[in-house]
Design a protein around this motif. Structure first.
Motif, PDB file in Angstrom:
ATOM      1  N   GLY A  10       0.827  -1.209   0.000  1.00  0.00           N
ATOM      2  CA  GLY A  10       0.000   0.000   0.000  1.00  0.00           C
ATOM      3  C   GLY A  10       0.861   1.259   0.000  1.00  0.00           C
ATOM      4  N   ILE A  11       2.025   1.181  -0.659  1.00  0.00           N
ATOM      5  CA  ILE A  11       2.965   2.325  -0.668  1.00  0.00           C
ATOM      6  C   ILE A  11       2.358   3.547  -1.352  1.00  0.00           C
ATOM      7  N   THR A  12       1.400   3.322  -2.257  1.00  0.00           N
ATOM      8  CA  THR A  12       0.819   4.458  -2.981  1.00  0.00           C
ATOM      9  C   THR A  12      -0.302   5.145  -2.199  1.00  0.00           C
ATOM     10  N   GLY A  13      -0.660   4.601  -1.030  1.00  0.00           N
ATOM     11  CA  GLY A  13      -1.732   5.194  -0.225  1.00  0.00           C
ATOM     12  C   GLY A  13      -1.200   6.240   0.748  1.00  0.00           C
ATOM     13  N   TYR A  34       3.468  -1.919  -4.821  1.00  0.00           N
ATOM     14  CA  TYR A  34       2.350  -1.238  -5.481  1.00  0.00           C
ATOM     15  C   TYR A  34       1.641  -2.240  -6.385  1.00  0.00           C
ATOM     16  N   ARG A  35       0.358  -1.988  -6.643  1.00  0.00           N
ATOM     17  CA  ARG A  35      -0.298  -2.897  -7.585  1.00  0.00           C
ATOM     18  C   ARG A  35      -0.284  -2.278  -8.973  1.00  0.00           C
ATOM     19  N   ARG A  36      -0.027  -3.148  -9.928  1.00  0.00           N
ATOM     20  CA  ARG A  36       0.033  -2.682 -11.314  1.00  0.00           C
ATOM     21  C   ARG A  36      -1.350  -2.264 -11.784  1.00  0.00           C
ATOM     22  N   SER A  58       6.224  -4.786  -7.790  1.00  0.00           N
ATOM     23  CA  SER A  58       4.838  -5.061  -8.162  1.00  0.00           C
ATOM     24  C   SER A  58       4.257  -6.101  -7.194  1.00  0.00           C
ATOM     25  N   PHE A  59       3.070  -5.822  -6.682  1.00  0.00           N
ATOM     26  CA  PHE A  59       2.523  -6.625  -5.574  1.00  0.00           C
ATOM     27  C   PHE A  59       1.007  -6.653  -5.651  1.00  0.00           C
ATOM     28  N   GLU A  60       0.431  -7.831  -5.444  1.00  0.00           N
ATOM     29  CA  GLU A  60      -1.036  -7.955  -5.500  1.00  0.00           C
ATOM     30  C   GLU A  60      -1.502  -8.836  -4.337  1.00  0.00           C
ATOM     31  N   LEU A  61      -2.344  -8.247  -3.486  1.00  0.00           N
ATOM     32  CA  LEU A  61      -2.844  -8.962  -2.297  1.00  0.00           C
ATOM     33  C   LEU A  61      -3.580 -10.255  -2.647  1.00  0.00           C
ATOM     34  N   LEU A  62      -4.137 -10.307  -3.871  1.00  0.00           N
ATOM     35  CA  LEU A  62      -4.944 -11.472  -4.244  1.00  0.00           C
ATOM     36  C   LEU A  62      -4.103 -12.630  -4.753  1.00  0.00           C
ATOM     37  N   LEU A  82      -0.117  -2.400   4.772  1.00  0.00           N
ATOM     38  CA  LEU A  82      -1.062  -1.271   4.728  1.00  0.00           C
ATOM     39  C   LEU A  82      -2.023  -1.391   3.552  1.00  0.00           C
ATOM     40  N   ALA A  83      -1.747  -2.289   2.623  1.00  0.00           N
ATOM     41  CA  ALA A  83      -2.610  -2.396   1.432  1.00  0.00           C
ATOM     42  C   ALA A  83      -3.973  -2.928   1.818  1.00  0.00           C
ATOM     43  N   ALA A  84      -5.002  -2.372   1.217  1.00  0.00           N
ATOM     44  CA  ALA A  84      -6.367  -2.843   1.466  1.00  0.00           C
ATOM     45  C   ALA A  84      -7.329  -2.137   0.527  1.00  0.00           C
ATOM     46  N   SER A 126      -5.046  -2.793  11.297  1.00  0.00           N
ATOM     47  CA  SER A 126      -6.412  -3.009  11.791  1.00  0.00           C
ATOM     48  C   SER A 126      -7.109  -1.655  11.959  1.00  0.00           C
ATOM     49  N   SER A 127      -8.417  -1.726  12.244  1.00  0.00           N
ATOM     50  CA  SER A 127      -9.200  -0.489  12.164  1.00  0.00           C
ATOM     51  C   SER A 127     -10.222  -0.366  13.287  1.00  0.00           C
ATOM     52  N   SER A 128     -10.474   0.867  13.685  1.00  0.00           N
ATOM     53  CA  SER A 128     -11.528   1.149  14.662  1.00  0.00           C
ATOM     54  C   SER A 128     -12.909   0.743  14.153  1.00  0.00           C
ATOM     55  N   ILE A 177      -4.722  -0.903  15.997  1.00  0.00           N
ATOM     56  CA  ILE A 177      -6.148  -0.622  15.782  1.00  0.00           C
ATOM     57  C   ILE A 177      -6.268   0.891  15.678  1.00  0.00           C
ATOM     58  N   LEU A 178      -6.206   1.369  14.450  1.00  0.00           N
ATOM     59  CA  LEU A 178      -6.095   2.817  14.259  1.00  0.00           C
ATOM     60  C   LEU A 178      -7.466   3.451  14.026  1.00  0.00           C
ATOM     61  N   PHE A 179      -7.713   4.518  14.755  1.00  0.00           N
ATOM     62  CA  PHE A 179      -8.887   5.345  14.501  1.00  0.00           C
ATOM     63  C   PHE A 179      -8.566   6.245  13.306  1.00  0.00           C
ATOM     64  N   ASN A 180      -9.604   6.893  12.765  1.00  0.00           N
ATOM     65  CA  ASN A 180      -9.424   7.660  11.517  1.00  0.00           C
ATOM     66  C   ASN A 180      -8.255   8.642  11.623  1.00  0.00           C
ATOM     67  N   HIS A 181      -7.420   8.611  10.616  1.00  0.00           N
ATOM     68  CA  HIS A 181      -6.352   9.618  10.570  1.00  0.00           C
ATOM     69  C   HIS A 181      -6.270  10.172   9.157  1.00  0.00           C
ATOM     70  N   GLU A 182      -6.097  11.458   9.101  1.00  0.00           N
ATOM     71  CA  GLU A 182      -6.324  12.232   7.877  1.00  0.00           C
ATOM     72  C   GLU A 182      -5.104  13.091   7.584  1.00  0.00           C
ATOM     73  N   SER A 183      -5.107  13.728   6.420  1.00  0.00           N
ATOM     74  CA  SER A 183      -3.973  14.586   6.049  1.00  0.00           C
ATOM     75  C   SER A 183      -4.245  15.155   4.664  1.00  0.00           C
ATOM     76  N   GLU A 189     -12.149  10.505  -1.623  1.00  0.00           N
ATOM     77  CA  GLU A 189     -13.427   9.823  -1.358  1.00  0.00           C
ATOM     78  C   GLU A 189     -13.763   9.828   0.134  1.00  0.00           C
ATOM     79  N   PHE A 190     -12.769   9.983   0.994  1.00  0.00           N
ATOM     80  CA  PHE A 190     -13.020  10.003   2.442  1.00  0.00           C
ATOM     81  C   PHE A 190     -13.540  11.387   2.841  1.00  0.00           C
ATOM     82  N   VAL A 191     -14.413  11.411   3.875  1.00  0.00           N
ATOM     83  CA  VAL A 191     -15.221  12.615   4.056  1.00  0.00           C
ATOM     84  C   VAL A 191     -14.397  13.879   4.356  1.00  0.00           C
TER      85      VAL A 191
HETATM   86  P1  NDP Z   1      -5.358   4.151   1.171  1.00  0.00           P
HETATM   87  O1  NDP Z   1      -6.686   3.834   0.601  1.00  0.00           O
HETATM   88  O2  NDP Z   1      -4.823   5.544   1.014  1.00  0.00           O
HETATM   89  O3  NDP Z   1      -4.274   3.137   0.553  1.00  0.00           O
HETATM   90  C1  NDP Z   1      -4.576   1.789   0.312  1.00  0.00           C
HETATM   91  C2  NDP Z   1      -3.428   1.165  -0.458  1.00  0.00           C
HETATM   92  O4  NDP Z   1      -3.724  -0.223  -0.715  1.00  0.00           O
HETATM   93  C3  NDP Z   1      -3.170   1.814  -1.822  1.00  0.00           C
HETATM   94  O5  NDP Z   1      -1.773   1.880  -2.019  1.00  0.00           O
HETATM   95  C4  NDP Z   1      -3.784   0.813  -2.793  1.00  0.00           C
HETATM   96  O6  NDP Z   1      -3.215   0.833  -4.063  1.00  0.00           O
HETATM   97  C5  NDP Z   1      -3.430  -0.490  -2.080  1.00  0.00           C
HETATM   98  N1  NDP Z   1      -4.227  -1.633  -2.542  1.00  0.00           N
HETATM   99  C6  NDP Z   1      -5.582  -1.714  -2.627  1.00  0.00           C
HETATM  100  N2  NDP Z   1      -5.940  -2.921  -3.094  1.00  0.00           N
HETATM  101  C7  NDP Z   1      -4.801  -3.621  -3.321  1.00  0.00           C
HETATM  102  C8  NDP Z   1      -4.524  -4.920  -3.818  1.00  0.00           C
HETATM  103  N3  NDP Z   1      -5.498  -5.748  -4.183  1.00  0.00           N
HETATM  104  N4  NDP Z   1      -3.233  -5.327  -3.907  1.00  0.00           N
HETATM  105  C9  NDP Z   1      -2.225  -4.490  -3.556  1.00  0.00           C
HETATM  106  N5  NDP Z   1      -2.413  -3.238  -3.089  1.00  0.00           N
HETATM  107  C10 NDP Z   1      -3.693  -2.809  -2.980  1.00  0.00           C
HETATM  108  O7  NDP Z   1      -5.398   3.736   2.708  1.00  0.00           O
HETATM  109  P2  NDP Z   1      -4.668   4.413   3.971  1.00  0.00           P
HETATM  110  O8  NDP Z   1      -3.272   4.709   3.637  1.00  0.00           O
HETATM  111  O9  NDP Z   1      -5.558   5.471   4.518  1.00  0.00           O
HETATM  112  O10 NDP Z   1      -4.749   3.215   5.031  1.00  0.00           O
HETATM  113  C11 NDP Z   1      -3.707   2.235   5.113  1.00  0.00           C
HETATM  114  C12 NDP Z   1      -4.263   0.988   5.774  1.00  0.00           C
HETATM  115  O11 NDP Z   1      -4.736   1.294   7.073  1.00  0.00           O
HETATM  116  C13 NDP Z   1      -5.449   0.340   5.056  1.00  0.00           C
HETATM  117  O12 NDP Z   1      -5.324  -1.060   5.221  1.00  0.00           O
HETATM  118  C14 NDP Z   1      -6.669   0.854   5.797  1.00  0.00           C
HETATM  119  O13 NDP Z   1      -7.736  -0.060   5.689  1.00  0.00           O
HETATM  120  C15 NDP Z   1      -6.114   0.916   7.209  1.00  0.00           C
HETATM  121  N6  NDP Z   1      -6.705   1.930   8.083  1.00  0.00           N
HETATM  122  C16 NDP Z   1      -6.707   3.239   7.709  1.00  0.00           C
HETATM  123  C17 NDP Z   1      -7.184   4.197   8.560  1.00  0.00           C
HETATM  124  C18 NDP Z   1      -7.226   5.632   8.172  1.00  0.00           C
HETATM  125  O14 NDP Z   1      -7.908   6.393   8.880  1.00  0.00           O
HETATM  126  N7  NDP Z   1      -6.514   6.060   7.140  1.00  0.00           N
HETATM  127  C19 NDP Z   1      -7.674   3.845   9.918  1.00  0.00           C
HETATM  128  C20 NDP Z   1      -7.595   2.424  10.205  1.00  0.00           C
HETATM  129  C21 NDP Z   1      -7.108   1.505   9.327  1.00  0.00           C
HETATM  130  P3  NDP Z   1      -3.769   1.836  -5.238  1.00  0.00           P
HETATM  131  O15 NDP Z   1      -3.060   3.141  -5.007  1.00  0.00           O
HETATM  132  O16 NDP Z   1      -3.361   1.138  -6.478  1.00  0.00           O
HETATM  133  O17 NDP Z   1      -5.251   1.955  -5.052  1.00  0.00           O
END
Ligand code: NDP
Ligand code: GDR
Length: 345
Positions: A10-13, A34-36, A58-62, A82-84, A126-128, A177-183, A189-191
């Motif tokens: 989840g490096i791109t998140g 990162y996922r392709r 290149s990485f895919e959770l599935l 962190l990917a999800a 994990s998540s709240s 177990i992280l509560f919402n964190h923003e920046s 898409e998040f509120v």
């Molecule tokens: P983001 O949505 O910003 O990032 C999610 C990342 O997961 C992206 O890099 C995305 O890639 C990658 N991803 C999604 N699906 C796949 C897949 N099938 N295979 C590989 N990579 C994938 O999330 P955050 O950074 O905000 O959160 C990080 C983690 O923490 C998540 O697991 C989230 O559920 C959890 N979390 C977050 C909280 C928050 O408030 N932010 C609170 C509690 C938990 P791409 O860029 O290609 O979409």
């Protein structure tokens, strides 16, 4: 001294980018998973100026075979998962995909660690949301789970399987177990970021109104930069243990939107009944914020507030940025971005 090697999925998140930045400052070698896709999403790493310091893989959770290959190739000291599929709303549309990615994805990584090298440390995001509905008290590591979406259920699985691999195989596996964190790097898409980016677009004349779902949902909103510090500290702990990270304060979507609009420079007045409340800009008399039922979820969580005492006691962690400062940081960033051109939505 040998550099520690970290694999961040989840490096791109949002969190992936801030965590990578923190680990680079602590002299790690970072592999960013990162996922392709047809359009690679690297803007956050670019914005932090760290793209060239990270080796992308290149990485895919599935895909278990891909996960094994990546772990064998890198043999990291630490894996941060962190990917999800992280958007709760989408999990009502795509519950099976969400479960495959979030629940089984975590298990695929843990199982690969078990087969390849049990000394690799593992962090699970994990998540709240796992706590779900209805508890006015502050939630901690011992609070009950009552997940209210496929996303939340998938995260409960990820959480419990992490505990199981720790107990069964002695792997250093822990969950935050992280509560919402923003920046400013939060997805639009998040509120919170939807509010700050849309208000900036309205101010620039490119949008007319901000449409929201439940104004009265309350969340414990912290600053992502503070939270990734907590994640890293969990992985440097003597023993693997799960921790809540939270600010201990809850605020409503309406409070966030009101402070954001005023910080943006709008003179906001709320009108109407609770079922049909809207806000107008006093100067232009135009509707600035209104409700749209399409942003309601089939089942939502109306209130979440966390208690991070344990993280403070064991890890010396506490959040630095408070609610109002967080809103200001996000508004100012989106104001600047909108002056340069359209903010991606
Ligand atoms: P983001 O949505 O910003 O990032 C999610 C990342 O997961 C992206 O890099 C995305 O890639 C990658 N991803 C999604 N699906 C796949 C897949 N099938 N295979 C590989 N990579 C994938 O999330 P955050 O950074 O905000 O959160 C990080 C983690 O923490 C998540 O697991 C989230 O559920 C959890 N979390 C977050 C909280 C928050 O408030 N932010 C609170 C509690 C938990 P791409 O860029 O290609 O979409
Ligand atoms: P959440 O974050 O579901 O808590 O998950 P989100 O910002 O999407 O929603 C927070 C609350 O605001 C209400 N809401 C709206 N939400 C969105 N997205 N858009 C709207 O227009 C709107 N109007 C009201 C929601 O219904 C909800 O009650 C985030 C994600 O980062 C998860 O991955 C993470 O696990 C949790 O935080 C903790």
């Amino acid at each position: 001294m040998k550099k520690k090697i970290a694999l961040i999925t989840g490096i791109t998140g949002q969190d992936g980018a801030y965590l990578a930045n923190l680990l680079l400052n602590n002299n790690y070698k970072i592999f960013g998973a990162y996922r392709r896709s047809s359009s690679l999403n690297l803007w956050r790493l670019e914005e932090l100026g760290i793209l060239d310091s990270i080796e992308l893989v290149s990485f895919e959770l599935l895909e278990k075979s891909n996960i094994e290959r990546v772990i064998k190739l890198i043999n990291p000291d630490e894996i941060y998962n962190l990917a999800a599929q992280s958007y709760v709303g989408t999990s009502f549309e795509n519950p099976i995909y969400t479960t495959q990615a979030n629940a089984l994805g975590a298990l695929r990584i843990l199982e690969s660690i078990r087969m390849i090298n049990k000394n690799i440390k593992f962090y699970q995001a994990s998540s709240s949301e796992m706590f779900g509905e209805g508890i006015p008290q502050k939630l901690n590591e011992k609070s009950m789970f009552h997940p209210r979406s496929a996303y939340a259920v998938s995260k409960v699985f990820g959480h419990q399987i992490t505990i199981n691999y720790r107990e069964a195989y002695g792997i250093f596996a822990c969950s935050g177990i992280l509560f919402n964190h923003e920046s400013p790097l939060r997805g639009t898409e998040f509120v919170t970021r939807k509010i700050t980016s849309t208000l900036a677009e309205i101010q620039a004349g490119r949008k007319k109104t901000l449409e929201l779902g439940d104004y009265y949902a309350k969340r414990d909103w912290g600053y992502a930069v503070d939270f990734v510090e907590g994640i890293w500290r969990m992985m440097q702990n003597d023993k693997p243990k799960d921790y809540v990270l939270a600010t201990g304060e809850a605020h409503s979507v309406k409070e966030f939107a009101t402070i954001a609009a005023r910080t943006m420079g709008f003179d906001l007045i709320w009108k109407g009944k609770k079922t049909n409340e809207y806000a107008i800009d006093k100067n232009t008399k135009k509707v600035l914020i209104k409700k749209n039922s399409k942003f309601y979820r089939p089942s939502d969580v109306s209130f979440l507030r966390g208690d991070a005492k344990e993280a403070k006691k064991d890890l010396g962690w506490k959040p630095k940025v408070k609610f109002k400062e967080l809103v200001k940081i996000m508004v100012e960033s989106d104001k600047k971005k909108s002056l340069k051109g359209k903010i991606l939505q």
